[in-house]
Design a protein around this motif. Structure first.
Motif, short mmCIF file in Angstrom:
data_model
loop_
_atom_site.label_atom_id
_atom_site.label_comp_id
_atom_site.label_asym_id
_atom_site.label_seq_id
_atom_site.Cartn_x
_atom_site.Cartn_y
_atom_site.Cartn_z
N GLY A 80 1.31 10.14 -1.10
CA GLY A 80 2.11 9.72 0.04
C GLY A 80 3.47 9.20 -0.38
N GLU B 272 2.54 5.52 2.66
CA GLU B 272 2.40 6.23 3.94
C GLU B 272 1.83 7.61 3.67
N TYR C 81 6.50 2.61 -0.16
CA TYR C 81 7.49 1.70 0.41
C TYR C 81 7.32 0.34 -0.25
N MET D 250 0.17 10.77 6.02
CA MET D 250 -0.16 11.31 7.34
C MET D 250 0.14 10.30 8.45
N LYS D 251 1.27 9.64 8.33
CA LYS D 251 1.76 8.67 9.30
C LYS D 251 0.88 7.43 9.41
N VAL D 252 0.05 7.19 8.40
CA VAL D 252 -0.77 5.99 8.33
C VAL D 252 -0.24 5.13 7.18
N MET D 253 0.04 3.87 7.45
CA MET D 253 0.53 2.95 6.43
C MET D 253 -0.66 2.29 5.73
N ASN D 254 -0.80 2.54 4.44
CA ASN D 254 -1.91 2.02 3.65
C ASN D 254 -1.39 0.95 2.71
N GLU E 105 10.63 4.61 -1.08
CA GLU E 105 10.57 5.92 -0.43
C GLU E 105 10.34 7.06 -1.42
#
Length: 161
Positions: free
Chosen positions: A94, A124, A97, A126-130, A148
């Motif tokens: 992913g 990030e 950040y 699949m648009k999920v913040m881990n 990024e």
């Protein structure tokens, strides 16, 4: 499908030779692709952009072979002397950040004391913040990724002593 199942699928996909993967059932739909990453283009020479990327790579080292060798030798020496501790690796593929937002302070900086469970980085996928937590109490000795940056499974994120 729960988050751990998705993470396992992503890890398996990352380690496979597959270029794309999609899964669909009544309520869930997943799609993984390795085709957008820079490193993937370099790995697959038959793709049209690969020869363009492959051509500068041999030219750059041959035209300035003395300088990159000197830099490569110096960088690991500085890293090994200054950086001590255990590396926290990315559990998934992913975008990393280092802060909660562009106007927010970084989660951690070099020299910060951290507690077990404290957020070090967000990945990030699949648009999920881990949130990636600290595995132990310690001091951050090195941050191995930039904000990024696209990270692969197993890439070092932060070093904690």
């Amino acid at each position: 499908m729960n988050l751990n199942d998705i993470k396992d699928l992503m890890a398996q996909f990352d380690q496979s030779s597959l270029r794309e993967f999609s899964y669909k059932n009544g309520t869930d739909e997943l799609q993984f692709s390795k085709n957008e990453a820079r490193l993937v283009s370099e790995v697959t020479p038959p793709v049209a952009p690969a020869p363009v990327l492959a051509t500068p790579s041999p030219v750059a080292p041959s035209s300035a072979s003395a300088e990159p060798v000197t830099e490569e030798v110096q960088a690991p020496a500085e890293t090994s002397v200054a950086a001590e501790g255990d590396i926290v690796e990315s559990p998934l593929v992913g975008v990393a950040y280092l802060a909660a937002g562009p106007d927010k302070p970084a989660f951690v900086t070099v020299g910060d004391s951290v507690k077990k469970g404290q957020t070090l980085v967000i990945i990030e996928a699949m648009k999920v913040m881990n949130e990636i937590p600290a595995p132990k109490d310690g001091v951050v000795t090195e941050i191995l990724v930039s904000n990024e940056e696209m990270v692969e499974f197993g890439k070092g994120l932060v070093r904690i002593k």
